[in-house]
Scaffold this motif. Sequence first.
Motif, mmCIF file in Angstrom:
data_model
loop_
_atom_site.group_PDB
_atom_site.id
_atom_site.type_symbol
_atom_site.label_atom_id
_atom_site.label_comp_id
_atom_site.label_asym_id
_atom_site.label_seq_id
_atom_site.Cartn_x
_atom_site.Cartn_y
_atom_site.Cartn_z
ATOM 1 N N ASP A 276 0.817 -1.207 0.000
ATOM 2 C CA ASP A 276 0.000 0.000 0.000
ATOM 3 C C ASP A 276 0.853 1.261 0.000
ATOM 4 O O ASP A 276 2.015 1.254 0.395
ATOM 5 N N ALA A 277 0.249 2.334 -0.459
ATOM 6 C CA ALA A 277 0.875 3.655 -0.434
ATOM 7 C C ALA A 277 -0.219 4.668 -0.109
ATOM 8 O O ALA A 277 -1.404 4.395 -0.313
ATOM 9 N N THR A 278 0.173 5.825 0.421
ATOM 10 C CA THR A 278 -0.804 6.829 0.838
ATOM 11 C C THR A 278 -0.417 8.191 0.286
ATOM 12 O O THR A 278 0.764 8.568 0.296
ATOM 13 N N CYS A 279 -1.427 8.913 -0.214
ATOM 14 C CA CYS A 279 -1.238 10.309 -0.594
ATOM 15 C C CYS A 279 -2.348 11.121 0.061
ATOM 16 O O CYS A 279 -3.399 10.576 0.407
ATOM 17 N N VAL A 441 -10.263 20.563 5.653
ATOM 18 C CA VAL A 441 -10.238 19.132 5.966
ATOM 19 C C VAL A 441 -9.066 18.494 5.242
ATOM 20 O O VAL A 441 -8.701 18.911 4.132
ATOM 21 N N GLN A 442 -8.446 17.512 5.873
ATOM 22 C CA GLN A 442 -7.389 16.743 5.216
ATOM 23 C C GLN A 442 -7.973 15.431 4.700
ATOM 24 O O GLN A 442 -8.644 14.697 5.439
ATOM 25 N N LEU A 443 -7.728 15.152 3.433
ATOM 26 C CA LEU A 443 -8.194 13.920 2.782
ATOM 27 C C LEU A 443 -6.985 13.051 2.478
ATOM 28 O O LEU A 443 -5.937 13.559 2.054
ATOM 29 N N SER A 444 -7.110 11.754 2.698
ATOM 30 C CA SER A 444 -6.012 10.836 2.384
ATOM 31 C C SER A 444 -6.553 9.639 1.624
ATOM 32 O O SER A 444 -7.695 9.216 1.835
ATOM 33 N N LEU A 445 -5.737 9.114 0.739
ATOM 34 C CA LEU A 445 -6.100 7.915 -0.015
ATOM 35 C C LEU A 445 -4.997 6.885 0.161
ATOM 36 O O LEU A 445 -3.844 7.121 -0.217
ATOM 37 N N THR A 446 -5.337 5.762 0.744
ATOM 38 C CA THR A 446 -4.425 4.630 0.832
ATOM 39 C C THR A 446 -4.845 3.628 -0.231
ATOM 40 O O THR A 446 -6.019 3.236 -0.284
ATOM 41 N N PHE A 447 -3.902 3.210 -1.083
ATOM 42 C CA PHE A 447 -4.273 2.381 -2.234
ATOM 43 C C PHE A 447 -3.282 1.248 -2.434
ATOM 44 O O PHE A 447 -2.117 1.320 -2.007
ATOM 45 N N ASP A 448 -3.744 0.198 -3.078
ATOM 46 C CA ASP A 448 -2.925 -0.956 -3.432
ATOM 47 C C ASP A 448 -2.146 -0.587 -4.691
ATOM 48 O O ASP A 448 -2.726 -0.379 -5.762
ATOM 49 N N HIS A 449 -0.828 -0.508 -4.561
ATOM 50 C CA HIS A 449 -0.001 -0.052 -5.687
ATOM 51 C C HIS A 449 0.008 -1.055 -6.836
ATOM 52 O O HIS A 449 0.502 -0.731 -7.945
ATOM 53 N N ARG A 450 -0.526 -2.242 -6.630
ATOM 54 C CA ARG A 450 -0.591 -3.215 -7.717
ATOM 55 C C ARG A 450 -1.686 -2.868 -8.715
ATOM 56 O O ARG A 450 -1.605 -3.257 -9.892
#
Length: 478
Positions: A276-279, A441-450
């Motif tokens: 996973d990675a987060t932006c 507000v702070q928004l974050s997206l954690t996603f599967d880099h695959r």
Amino acid sequence: MAQVLEFKLPDLGEGLTEAEIVRWLVEVGDVVAIDQPVVEVETAKAMVEVPCPYGGVVTARFGEEGTELPVGAPLITVAVGEKPAAGTGDTGTGGSGNVLVGYGTSEAPARRRRVRQERPVSGASATAGQAGAAGAANGRAEATAAPVNAQAAGAAAAANGQAGGLATQDGPVPVISPLVRRLARQNGLDLRELTGSGPDGLILRADVEYALRAAGRGATAAPAAEPHPPVPQTPSPAPASASPATAAPAEIRTPLKGIRGAVADKLARSRREIPDATCWVDADATELMRARTAMNAAGGPKISLLALLARICTAALARFPELNSTVDAEAREVVRFGHVHLGFAAQTDRGLVVPVVRDAHARDAESLTAEFARLTEAGRTGTLTPGELTGGTFTLNNYGVFGVDGSTPIINHPEAAMLGVGRIVPKPWVHEGELAVRQVVQLSLTFDHRVCDGGVAGGFLRYVADCVEQPAVLLRTL
């Protein structure tokens, strides 16, 4: 001649392989009807009552409260007659044939015989006084001293109203959930003395908590099972000034089971399998908050902020469908879904749960608000079904309710992404070239880099932020 039938813990669905006995609803010697709930169990998904497919007299119970049983293990044995008593139609050797939770016969079961008076319990005394109780460790069942034939005769008599006063007593007190009943029991509150504020006098959790406050005592919720005893060790010498009454325990062990255990397993698996990675990005939510205020001022059902964020999510997933997917590791394929089953993280007294809103992409803000409210209440009372906790394709995590700005959450395996939303607070912000106080507000997206690269993830998050800052952007996809 009576026949003794054994009822085993049924397959509860959704891959569940075990359940913990929370509370027995019948005692040895009680008369039960076909499809009458006999035990309350907690699985990794929800708290459920298990109905027995046989009608007759309970002759044995297997396992004490707090014991974990695997699917297929014996629960109770029931003595049934070869023929049902005249006019009852609810006993017999055939049973209903239904052994899955939530399924029953088309006929209404006979009125349930009242179980024992509920009393506050603690520690080892929780199961004291049960008829013929035996230790769960050696697996022995409870059994009655009366012969089975006599019990079967008693069942027939009770079915015809000849078994004494218990057959004519009122049924159970109407309570919204087993958790509310347990809360009252643990605090020594008699539910029969309460007047429920729910439909048809249904007793809600708020009714129990109000009664406890009125009595001058707070609600004390004991754990469902006693923790494992601490590992024997040589205690450290206490300071001379410390008294034994105030000395802290060396350690406390809490079993990882039920919902807590399921969450632990799922999070560990996510960390092992998903790269996973987060932006993240800050967004000015002032216009979104104004839009919600205007919607609610126009009349009709109130729209929740979570529903508006969910609507933004589904619009973003329509533009970036790569994030509405899962990875089939064995086939080495990315499986993209054509529907959005939106999960949302909810903290409850029993732990973290993620209820799922089915077909969220096809719902408007009012429908989303109503479904969020229904599932949240079901999660709080422990009545979510396994089907309402599985099948999600994307998760929305509003951790702002905990008073934090940002987070890097763990993806809800086997999904591919999770959107996190922090708290919305007034902050200095450059608006139209001038410094102003805005709702940020702070928004974050954690996603599967695959499943995608940073370009897709960044595009998704930027679109969500644009919709938060300018809700009119959503009009393009409505």
